[in-house]
Design a protein around this motif. Structure first.
Motif, PDB file in Angstrom:
ATOM      1  N   ASP A   1       2.307   1.676  -3.483  1.00  0.00           N
ATOM      2  CA  ASP A   1       1.265   2.216  -4.365  1.00  0.00           C
ATOM      3  C   ASP A   1       1.118   3.730  -4.158  1.00  0.00           C
ATOM      4  O   ASP A   1       0.976   4.488  -5.117  1.00  0.00           O
ATOM      5  CB  ASP A   1      -0.087   1.546  -4.080  1.00  0.00           C
ATOM      6  CG  ASP A   1      -0.217   0.197  -4.775  1.00  0.00           C
ATOM      7  OD1 ASP A   1       0.527  -0.064  -5.744  1.00  0.00           O
ATOM      8  OD2 ASP A   1      -1.077  -0.602  -4.345  1.00  0.00           O
ATOM      9  N   ALA A   2       1.136   4.156  -2.887  1.00  0.00           N
ATOM     10  CA  ALA A   2       0.944   5.580  -2.581  1.00  0.00           C
ATOM     11  C   ALA A   2       2.088   6.429  -3.122  1.00  0.00           C
ATOM     12  O   ALA A   2       1.934   7.627  -3.349  1.00  0.00           O
ATOM     13  CB  ALA A   2       0.821   5.779  -1.070  1.00  0.00           C
ATOM     14  N   ARG A   3       3.244   5.805  -3.336  1.00  0.00           N
ATOM     15  CA  ARG A   3       4.402   6.527  -3.864  1.00  0.00           C
ATOM     16  C   ARG A   3       4.480   6.455  -5.385  1.00  0.00           C
ATOM     17  O   ARG A   3       5.464   6.882  -5.983  1.00  0.00           O
ATOM     18  CB  ARG A   3       5.692   5.943  -3.256  1.00  0.00           C
ATOM     19  CG  ARG A   3       5.912   6.362  -1.808  1.00  0.00           C
ATOM     20  CD  ARG A   3       6.833   5.392  -1.093  1.00  0.00           C
ATOM     21  NE  ARG A   3       7.145   5.830   0.262  1.00  0.00           N
ATOM     22  CZ  ARG A   3       6.308   5.727   1.292  1.00  0.00           C
ATOM     23  NH1 ARG A   3       5.101   5.217   1.125  1.00  0.00           N
ATOM     24  NH2 ARG A   3       6.670   6.143   2.502  1.00  0.00           N
ATOM     25  N   THR A   4       3.480   5.865  -6.010  1.00  0.00           N
ATOM     26  CA  THR A   4       3.483   5.671  -7.460  1.00  0.00           C
ATOM     27  C   THR A   4       2.164   6.194  -8.044  1.00  0.00           C
ATOM     28  O   THR A   4       1.234   5.424  -8.249  1.00  0.00           O
ATOM     29  CB  THR A   4       3.657   4.167  -7.798  1.00  0.00           C
ATOM     30  OG1 THR A   4       4.635   3.598  -6.926  1.00  0.00           O
ATOM     31  CG2 THR A   4       4.078   3.972  -9.234  1.00  0.00           C
TER      32      THR A   4
ATOM     33  N   VAL B   1       0.837  -1.205   0.000  1.00  0.00           N
ATOM     34  CA  VAL B   1       0.000   0.000   0.000  1.00  0.00           C
ATOM     35  C   VAL B   1       0.874   1.257   0.000  1.00  0.00           C
ATOM     36  O   VAL B   1       0.606   2.229  -0.716  1.00  0.00           O
ATOM     37  CB  VAL B   1      -0.951  -0.023   1.221  1.00  0.00           C
ATOM     38  CG1 VAL B   1      -1.631   1.327   1.414  1.00  0.00           C
ATOM     39  CG2 VAL B   1      -1.996  -1.125   1.066  1.00  0.00           C
TER      40      VAL B   1
END
Lengths: 276, 223, 239
Positions: free
Chosen positions: B83-86, B80
């Motif tokens: 994902d938040a960094r992409t 997660v």
């Protein structure tokens, strides 16, 4: 990545300020949102305000709480330490405007400046933050840290814009992290670093030759099952759905005005109440 | 330093895990005219290593430490956080596609029960971290492996995308070795912290270019 | 997305590779097989393209299979790598398809058009066709190479064009049979229904043998040293 030990300071004595401002909104008995706490401190001046320009989500409604953040002095300057704590109470809607761009300047002595903004958006609440650009002036040394904790059913719209120096000058050292969690889980976490103490940001993978970088983040629990589709709507801008119910509109541009135009175009690709 | 050969195995671009089909964002950068010469290529690779490279290596190191301790309980949190960094969904998909392929390859090359515990579509750095642990390597090795693999893969694609002298391309890689060592060290230190505190340097043009690339009719590389 | 442990899926189709140089009609051969066998077998197709997903689009536009049963793998302009040195991407595409449309009888894997040396690894396919065409020149079959000599079936395509390109089809077939030590060679044209039927028979037979456990995948082999015999009698070899 930004390395503070590599910052090349100006010389001279240090004169630093610290400020901690607090803001909260709450839902009143008649269903209107109202300001709870409004505590300015030092350079961070908070004032009740009126609708100013287009407003995603709030749409100039009279029943939302509106506050404008103004800078009481120049800065932050090197050595300054600012904090702004915001609580958007359950069910309330808070619109935070900014009066002008924030010019980050070097201090005497080259110490770093820091600004920490912490936002909690409670259940059923809506937070709209229409920030003005942060300008990283030559030789500044600034860390900007924004943490936003959203309740699972909270809504949010925010805009952030960063400029690599004033017109015609090289950017100072700058690092800005924006981290958004939703129900405690990470939703968006991006740091932008530039300036002489950082490497690689001028390459084509990061900012290229551009002097302005910004984004709009929109979060809507109604998107849990269907986030808006990805749309690269310009060579240097794209609307991208996040892994959770949110979108990030990211753009880079040669200057502040073209960055703002790109971000507005991106927002207008979303349906109302986001598009204005 | 006891497991150097295992590290070379993992970082080798010839590991049959599908990496050759990707340019690490170089193709869209060349197509958009943002990389046109060797200087541009070097800046591109440095920018990539300092952003996506650091993120990938920190997550690989974090996954490696957890696999080595046989505790994968917060791997979902790592996923997660990654994902938040992409922001680009295309890049999230590429990371998960490459992760599935690396897991598929490693499951045949060096079977281990941990590979099956990685869920449906694990991110490439997570699989790399677990693969490193399974081969007896540490977090810094995992970080270095993914930094090197991603960097040399993107550099290798330059030969198919630009007019280049391959020696010049490798000269860039040679100049970058000190940087990759330093980044791997940084990643390993960061990996000791909480998942939410792992580094998150963004690369806006990479996200934007990846979305354009997916929509182009003609491309040599998948990403 | 799903799990991809290396254990064989519960439903394991015959994996049939189709390789051959650019422009010899690989996509067309696959379209022909699909069109004629789709009522008898549950089929899926994986295409490998050099640039984007052109072949998948062609097959979808032909309407020979439901679109979702045709998937493209992008090979980073290394079509030979994708079917031989590093088959992971293709292998996962095949396994995904077998799982998504269980139970499939045959998955066809089309290689990106390459040269005469590109053949499938047995790690990816159970059997493979190698496709040449008469327009590529009558002497191609004689040149040999792992695909020509070692594929399970060599197809010489577009035989209807023979007279237009001055190629003696019978001679080409004879050369090919010689290069293959008598291995099967099929002269094919979409315009000659009897040849299409022979192609389909071969596929049916291969599936039957495979399903009965009687087929062992054979690697046609890597690029082999070869020799050039020149008209002046001079011979050299290299690898």
């Amino acid at each position: 990545m930004y390395d503070s030990s590599r910052h090349n300071p100006a010389h001279g004595p240090i004169g630093a300020m610290s400020a901690r401002a607090v803001l909260s909104s709450e839902l009143g008995p008649k269903g209107s949102s109202r300001i709870g706490t409004l505590r300015s401190d030092g350079s961070l001046v908070l004032r009740k305000s009126n609708p100013k320009g287009p407003e995603p989500l709030a749409r100039r409604r009279p029943d939302v709480a509106r506050v404008a953040l103004a800078a009481g002095t120049a800065g932050p300057l090197g050595g300054d330490d600012y904090a702004l704590d915001i609580l958007v109470g359950a069910g309330s809607t808070l619109v935070l405007q900014e009066v002008s761009a924030m010019l980050v300047l070097p201090g005497l002595g080259g110490a770093g400046s820091h600004m920490a903004i912490s936002v909690t958006v409670e259940a059923g609440a809506t937070f709209v933050w229409l920030a003005e650009p942060i300008i990283a002036a030559h030789r500044c040394n600034h860390r900007h840290d924004v943490r936003i904790a959203l309740a699972p059913d909270a809504r949010m719209f925010l805009r952030e814009e960063m400029l690599l120096g004033r017109h015609g000058e090289a950017a100072g050292d700058f690092a800005s992290r924006l981290r958004i969690t939703r129900g405690g889980a990470a939703l968006y976490d991006q740091q932008i670093d530039f300036g002489p103490a950082s490497d690689g940001w001028g390459g084509a993978a990061v900012l290229g030759q551009n002097r302005a970088v910004g984004s709009v983040i929109a979060v809507d629990p109604d998107w849990t099952d269907a986030v808006p589709a990805a749309l690269p709507y310009d060579e240097t801008a794209a609307l991208t759905p996040l892994a959770g119910p949110g979108v990030a509109i990211g753009a880079v541009a040669p200057d502040s005005l073209s960055l703002r135009r790109l971000l507005i175009r991106g927002v207008n690709e979303l349906a109302p109440p986001w598009a204005t | 330093m006891e497991r150097q050969a295992a590290l070379l195995l993992l970082a080798d671009g010839r590991l049959p895990a599908g990496g050759y089909a990707h340019s690490g964002g170089l193709e869209p950068a060349v197509t958009a005219g943002r990389v046109a010469d060797m200087a541009g290529l070097e800046k591109f690779l440095i920018g990539r290593a300092e952003t996506a490279g650091l993120i990938a290596s920190a997550f690989a190191a974090a996954a490696c430490a957890r696999a080595a301790a046989d505790d994968l309980s917060d791997l979902e949190t790592l996923a997660v956080e990654l994902d938040a960094r992409t922001p680009s969904p295309e890049l999230r998909k590429v990371s998960r596609d490459l992760g599935r392929q690396l897991r598929r390859a490693m499951s045949s090359i060096h079977p281990h029960p941990l590979f099956a515990a990685l869920g449906d579509a694990p991110h490439q750095p997570i699989v790399m971290g677990v693969a490193a642990a399974v081969l007896g390597l540490g977090p810094r090795d995992a970080a270095l492996a993914i930094l090197h693999e991603n960097n040399s893969g993107a550099a290798a694609s330059a030969a198919k995308l630009m007019r280049v002298d391959p020696f010049d391309v490798h000269a860039i890689l040679a100049r970058m070795t000190t940087r990759l060592d330093a980044l791997a060290g940084q990643a390993a230190v960061a990996a000791e912290g909480a998942p939410g505190d792992l580094p998150s340097p963004g690369a806006p043009l990479s996200d934007i270019a990846a979305e354009h690339h997916r929509r182009r009719d003609v491309r040599l590389f998948a990403s | 997305m799903h799990d991809e442990t290396p254990t064989a899926p519960q439903t394991r189709a015959l994996r049939l590779g189709v390789a051959g140089p650019v422009g010899t009609g690989k996509s067309s051969v696959i379209a022909t097989i699909c069109r004629h066998l789709r009522d008898d077998f549950a089929l899926g197709v994986i295409t490998n393209d050099i640039y984007t997903d052109e072949d998948a689009r062609f097959l979808k536009s032909e309407g020979v299979l439901p679109e979702e049963r045709i998937r493209a793998v992008e090979t980073g302009s290394c079509p030979h790598t994708a079917i031989r040195d590093d088959v992971t991407m293709n292998l996962m595409a095949v396994e995904d398809m077998e799982r998504d449309f269980a139970s499939l009888d045959i998955v066809l894997v089309e290689s990106g058009g390459d040269n005469l040396t590109a053949t499938f690894s047995p790690a990816l396919v159970d059997a493979q066709l190698f496709v040449l065409d008469v327009a590529g020149g009558g002497d191609v079959a004689r040149k040999g190479g792992p695909g020509i000599s070692g594929a399970d079936l060599l197809v010489i395509n577009k035989i209807d064009l023979g007279p237009h390109v001055d190629v003696d089809v019978e001679q080409m077939v004879a050369d090919a049979e010689k290069a293959r030590d008598g291995g099967p060679v099929l002269a094919l044209s979409r315009k000659h229904p009897d040849t299409v039927e022979k192609l389909c028979d071969w596929v049916r037979e291969m599936h039957k043998t495979y399903a009965g456990g009687g087929h062992i995948p054979v690697d046609p082999g890597p690029m082999a040293p070869h020799h050039h015999a020149h008209d002046d009698g001079h011979t050299h070899s290299h690898d």
